[in-house]
Design a protein around this motif. Structure first.
Motif, PDB file in Angstrom:
ATOM      1  N   ALA A  94     -69.053 -40.053 -56.481  1.00 61.30           N
ATOM      2  CA  ALA A  94     -68.509 -41.266 -55.545  1.00 61.30           C
ATOM      3  C   ALA A  94     -67.486 -41.358 -56.359  1.00 61.30           C
ATOM      4  O   ALA A  94     -65.790 -41.582 -55.861  1.00 61.30           O
ATOM      5  N   ARG A  95     -67.623 -41.707 -57.489  1.00 66.35           N
ATOM      6  CA  ARG A  95     -66.170 -42.154 -58.368  1.00 66.35           C
ATOM      7  C   ARG A  95     -65.371 -40.748 -58.090  1.00 66.35           C
ATOM      8  O   ARG A  95     -64.101 -40.922 -59.390  1.00 66.35           O
ATOM      9  N   HIS A  96     -66.145 -39.810 -58.314  1.00 63.79           N
ATOM     10  CA  HIS A  96     -65.048 -38.488 -58.776  1.00 63.79           C
ATOM     11  C   HIS A  96     -63.683 -38.407 -57.385  1.00 63.79           C
ATOM     12  O   HIS A  96     -63.201 -37.724 -57.993  1.00 63.79           O
ATOM     13  N   CYS A  97     -64.309 -39.121 -56.474  1.00 63.84           N
ATOM     14  CA  CYS A  97     -63.424 -38.941 -55.218  1.00 63.84           C
ATOM     15  C   CYS A  97     -62.520 -40.293 -54.861  1.00 63.84           C
ATOM     16  O   CYS A  97     -61.743 -41.044 -54.380  1.00 63.84           O
ATOM     17  N   ALA A  98     -61.155 -40.081 -55.830  1.00 59.43           N
ATOM     18  CA  ALA A  98     -60.447 -40.503 -56.494  1.00 59.43           C
ATOM     19  C   ALA A  98     -58.949 -40.505 -55.117  1.00 59.43           C
ATOM     20  O   ALA A  98     -59.080 -38.741 -54.427  1.00 59.43           O
ATOM     21  N   ALA A  99     -57.889 -40.887 -54.575  1.00 52.64           N
ATOM     22  CA  ALA A  99     -56.997 -40.680 -53.997  1.00 52.64           C
ATOM     23  C   ALA A  99     -56.006 -39.417 -54.886  1.00 52.64           C
ATOM     24  O   ALA A  99     -56.342 -39.278 -56.277  1.00 52.64           O
ATOM     25  N   PRO A 100     -56.054 -38.097 -53.856  1.00 54.54           N
ATOM     26  CA  PRO A 100     -55.901 -38.132 -51.986  1.00 54.54           C
ATOM     27  C   PRO A 100     -57.350 -37.653 -51.311  1.00 54.54           C
ATOM     28  O   PRO A 100     -57.276 -37.114 -50.423  1.00 54.54           O
ATOM     29  N   THR A 131     -59.774 -39.581 -51.026  1.00 52.42           N
ATOM     30  CA  THR A 131     -60.950 -40.616 -49.963  1.00 52.42           C
ATOM     31  C   THR A 131     -61.979 -40.488 -49.856  1.00 52.42           C
ATOM     32  O   THR A 131     -62.575 -40.542 -49.266  1.00 52.42           O
ATOM     33  N   ARG A 132     -61.584 -39.872 -48.372  1.00 53.70           N
ATOM     34  CA  ARG A 132     -61.748 -39.287 -47.482  1.00 53.70           C
ATOM     35  C   ARG A 132     -63.225 -38.272 -48.436  1.00 53.70           C
ATOM     36  O   ARG A 132     -64.343 -38.289 -47.381  1.00 53.70           O
ATOM     37  N   GLU A 133     -63.471 -36.915 -48.444  1.00 58.15           N
ATOM     38  CA  GLU A 133     -64.467 -36.523 -49.580  1.00 58.15           C
ATOM     39  C   GLU A 133     -65.443 -37.786 -49.723  1.00 58.15           C
ATOM     40  O   GLU A 133     -66.820 -37.547 -49.976  1.00 58.15           O
ATOM     41  N   ALA A 134     -65.251 -39.370 -49.931  1.00 59.47           N
ATOM     42  CA  ALA A 134     -66.363 -39.703 -50.383  1.00 59.47           C
ATOM     43  C   ALA A 134     -67.083 -40.597 -48.764  1.00 59.47           C
ATOM     44  O   ALA A 134     -68.410 -40.918 -49.909  1.00 59.47           O
ATOM     45  N   VAL A 135     -66.293 -40.314 -48.016  1.00 57.47           N
ATOM     46  CA  VAL A 135     -67.319 -41.155 -46.833  1.00 57.47           C
ATOM     47  C   VAL A 135     -68.900 -40.772 -46.854  1.00 57.47           C
ATOM     48  O   VAL A 135     -69.793 -41.420 -46.825  1.00 57.47           O
ATOM     49  N   PRO A 136     -69.164 -39.340 -46.685  1.00 55.95           N
ATOM     50  CA  PRO A 136     -70.348 -38.983 -46.634  1.00 55.95           C
ATOM     51  C   PRO A 136     -70.929 -39.839 -47.077  1.00 55.95           C
ATOM     52  O   PRO A 136     -72.031 -40.081 -47.892  1.00 55.95           O
ATOM     53  N   VAL A 162     -68.881 -52.815 -57.216  1.00 55.70           N
ATOM     54  CA  VAL A 162     -68.107 -51.435 -56.436  1.00 55.70           C
ATOM     55  C   VAL A 162     -68.288 -50.342 -57.992  1.00 55.70           C
ATOM     56  O   VAL A 162     -67.560 -49.675 -57.809  1.00 55.70           O
ATOM     57  N   LYS A 163     -68.692 -51.292 -58.986  1.00 58.58           N
ATOM     58  CA  LYS A 163     -67.498 -50.731 -59.903  1.00 58.58           C
ATOM     59  C   LYS A 163     -68.967 -48.923 -60.558  1.00 58.58           C
ATOM     60  O   LYS A 163     -68.239 -48.168 -61.052  1.00 58.58           O
ATOM     61  N   GLU A 164     -69.682 -49.449 -59.534  1.00 64.14           N
ATOM     62  CA  GLU A 164     -70.357 -47.481 -59.939  1.00 64.14           C
ATOM     63  C   GLU A 164     -70.640 -46.901 -58.712  1.00 64.14           C
ATOM     64  O   GLU A 164     -70.956 -45.970 -59.067  1.00 64.14           O
ATOM     65  N   PHE A 165     -69.771 -47.212 -57.869  1.00 61.24           N
ATOM     66  CA  PHE A 165     -69.010 -45.939 -56.404  1.00 61.24           C
ATOM     67  C   PHE A 165     -68.157 -46.020 -57.132  1.00 61.24           C
ATOM     68  O   PHE A 165     -67.388 -44.966 -55.908  1.00 61.24           O
ATOM     69  N   ARG A 166     -67.009 -46.454 -57.078  1.00 59.73           N
ATOM     70  CA  ARG A 166     -65.111 -46.621 -56.962  1.00 59.73           C
ATOM     71  C   ARG A 166     -64.839 -45.760 -57.854  1.00 59.73           C
ATOM     72  O   ARG A 166     -65.057 -45.854 -59.093  1.00 59.73           O
ATOM     73  N   ALA A 167     -64.306 -44.842 -57.160  1.00 63.12           N
ATOM     74  CA  ALA A 167     -64.246 -43.643 -57.786  1.00 63.12           C
ATOM     75  C   ALA A 167     -62.213 -44.258 -58.898  1.00 63.12           C
ATOM     76  O   ALA A 167     -61.577 -45.082 -58.539  1.00 63.12           O
ATOM     77  N   THR A 168     -62.303 -43.388 -60.105  1.00 64.83           N
ATOM     78  CA  THR A 168     -61.606 -43.980 -60.777  1.00 64.83           C
ATOM     79  C   THR A 168     -60.652 -42.252 -61.383  1.00 64.83           C
ATOM     80  O   THR A 168     -61.516 -40.846 -61.154  1.00 64.83           O
ATOM     81  N   ALA A 169     -59.105 -42.416 -61.389  1.00 65.68           N
ATOM     82  CA  ALA A 169     -58.523 -41.071 -60.925  1.00 65.68           C
ATOM     83  C   ALA A 169     -58.896 -40.261 -62.517  1.00 65.68           C
ATOM     84  O   ALA A 169     -58.346 -40.555 -63.241  1.00 65.68           O
ATOM     85  N   ASP A 170     -58.778 -39.088 -62.291  1.00 68.05           N
ATOM     86  CA  ASP A 170     -58.610 -37.906 -63.538  1.00 68.05           C
ATOM     87  C   ASP A 170     -57.402 -36.397 -62.534  1.00 68.05           C
ATOM     88  O   ASP A 170     -58.503 -35.728 -61.991  1.00 68.05           O
TER      89      ASP A 170
END
Length: 548
Positions: A276-282, A284-289, A178-186
């Motif tokens: 997807a890695r750029h879609c950190a909270a808040p 996360t819904r933008e990451a769904v598609p 999941v590191k490939e697509f899990r978001a990290t905050a910036d």
């Protein structure tokens, strides 16, 4: 559990614990796995469920998992009385020992067992896997089967040694996949993304704006994949934010599936993972598609593990996202992803044709958020106060109505004489005056065909000035434009303008009437006769002004 040299032999509880990552193709961190062994143990039905971080949610999770597994096993043809192996995986949290974590997991088997029993399924063994150690919870001998290290790969009888002989390799851990697509905050990027969301919402306030934004997003998807194909690994922040918010449109996400041809699969996968890695909270819904598109590409590549993990994240965030749930079910049912691809390509071709017409039509009247937008908004703000003060009384309203028509006549004369624009205050005054339905009806075209281009120019010119927060003032202008275009036999532009009017105000009656007439292929001459009667009545009402 088989003596064949081509199959794996599971002869101990230690083997049972060691085989899990080979069974799934990866090691499932923080999860519950249910498996009904087949003739070769690795065969059979298997399902994995994420284990929430909060232990207070575990009981509900186990009950859902047991019921979903029983239903799935039944659908796959398993007998109700087949035994199940349960795997409970969790890594110790800070301050916990492996024994602490194993004790925390112990109640799960007590919660799973009765629910599975309702479906006549018996738990054969429950294995806890914590920090490379294993527990067998059905063993009640104190000190036995508690915290034993997993067998050493050097042991020739170990599962690992058997798998090596069979040419099988150890699957990766979930956390590494999941590191490939899990978001990290910036934080800086997230501020820009917040701004981009606001711009997206403003642009999509009308149908014309949505069409233009969708067309832009589709072009940007192709451009971004082309860049990754050429070796790029990053995109500009502007393009990254625009793609993320653009893919909120279901049509854009569905079109994204079409970019999964064989040669582009690696590049598309890197693009979707990057976004997807750029879609950190808040956000996360933008990451769904985006996760759904990543999953589709991974599925096309035969990487079902990564696909299902990405879909799990997408569906957990938005259980109602139909594209993700549809693809998830398709992966479970063994469907061919190329069927989805062919359908997506066909839909994209139709959508592009429609968008080409829609964007071309809307370019005539779509507000443009350029340097002049603030000026147009200020002019409408200023004119609003003056106009509504004048129209407070009935006499004032009638005077304002006739005044609007007079200004329209002057504006048409300006366009007829080749002037390219109006004074902002004049444009704003006409726009406000046409919010009155009687005035709008009086402005419906009744002139000869030679005059129609000037009327069309005026209505498009005014509609382009209905910038946020004045978008709601566009329906009368779009309706007038639609009527003129219909009179010119341009039903494409007419239909789009009227549909866009209804996109802003679904109850705008005149737009509904005209759009229905166009779709029913009515003759505009019937409406023209009515318009001329209304124009005569309105002109005659001038004589009544002195008596008001």
């Amino acid at each position: 559990m088989s003596t064949s040299k081509s199959t794996v032999q599971v002869t101990s509880l230690a083997h049972l614990a060691e085989i899990l990552p080979y069974l799934l193709g990866h090691y499932p961190d923080d999860s519950i796995t249910l498996h009904t062994p087949g003739p070769n143990f690795l065969d059979g039905v298997t399902m994995t469920f994420p284990l929430p971080e909060d232990p207070t949610e575990w009981r509900a999770t186990t009950e859902i998992a047991a019921r979903q597994f029983a239903a799935y096993a039944h659908d796959e043809g398993c007998r109700p009385d087949e035994d199940v192996i349960v795997y409970l995986c969790r890594e110790p949290r800070p301050g916990q020992t492996p024994w602490d974590t194993a004790a925390l997991l112990a109640p799960l088997t007590d919660w799973l067992t009765p629910v599975l029993a309702e479906h006549r399924t018996t738990v054969l063994q429950t294995i806890g896997l914590v920090a490379n150690r294993w527990w067998a919870y059905e063993c009640h001998i104190e000190g036995c089967c508690e915290g034993e290290p997993l067998p050493s790969p050097d042991d020739p009888t170990s599962i690992t040694a058997q798998m090596v002989r069979l040419g099988r390799t150890l699957g990766p851990r979930t956390r590494d996949i999941v590191k490939e697509f899990r978001a990290t905050a910036d934080s800086d990027f997230l501020k820009e993304l917040h701004t981009a969301v606001g711009h997206f919402n403003a642009r999509c306030a009308t149908s014309a704006g949505r069409d233009a934004t969708l067309a832009q997003t589709l072009n940007q998807i192709g451009s971004a994949i082309g860049r990754f194909r050429d070796g790029d690994s990053v995109l500009s922040r502007a393009l990254t934010t625009q793609l993320i918010v653009g893919l909120r449109d279901d049509a854009a996400a569905e079109a994204g599936i079409a970019h999964a041809e064989d040669d582009d699969l690696p590049h598309a996968r890197r693009l979707w993972a990057y976004l997807a890695r750029h879609c950190a909270a808040p956000f996360t819904r933008e990451a769904v598609p985006i996760l759904t598109l990543y999953a589709f590409v991974a599925w096309r590549q035969g990487d079902l593990i990564a696909a299902r993990l990405a879909l799990r994240d997408a569906i957990t965030t938005d259980p109602d996202y139909e594209l993700a749930t549809g693809i998830h079910l398709a992966t479970l049912d063994g469907e061919d992803p190329r069927t989805y691809l062919a359908s997506a390509r066909e839909d994209l071709a139709h959508r592009l044709t429609y968008l080409q017409h829609a964007v071309e039509a809307a370019s005539e009247y779509r507000p443009i958020a350029d340097a002049t937008a603030a000026r147009h908004s200020e002019a409408l703000d200023a004119a609003t106060a003056d106009y509504f003060v004048q129209a407070l009384t009935e006499r004032g309203r009638v005077l304002a109505s006739h005044g609007t028509i007079d200004i329209i006549d002057e504006a048409l004369a300006d366009f007829r004489n080749g002037r390219p624009q109006l004074v902002d205050e004049v444009a704003a005054r006409i726009t406000l005056g046409l919010q009155d339905c009687e005035t709008r009806d009086a402005a419906l075209s009744t002139c000869e065909e030679s005059e129609l281009p000037y009327e069309r120019q005026l209505w498009g010119y005014l509609a382009r000035r209905c910038v946020p927060p004045h978008t709601d003032k566009a329906p009368p202008l779009l309706t007038l434009l639609g009527w003129v275009a219909w009179r010119q036999n341009d039903t494409v532009t007419a239909s789009h303008a009227l549909a866009d009017a209804l996109g802003i105000d679904p109850d705008y009656r005149m737009a509904k009437v005209l759009l229905h007439a166009i779709r029913a292929e009515c003759d505009p001459a019937r409406f023209l006769a009515i318009c001329r009667e209304e124009a005569d009545r309105f002109a005659a009402s001038r004589a009544d002004l002195d008596t008001l």
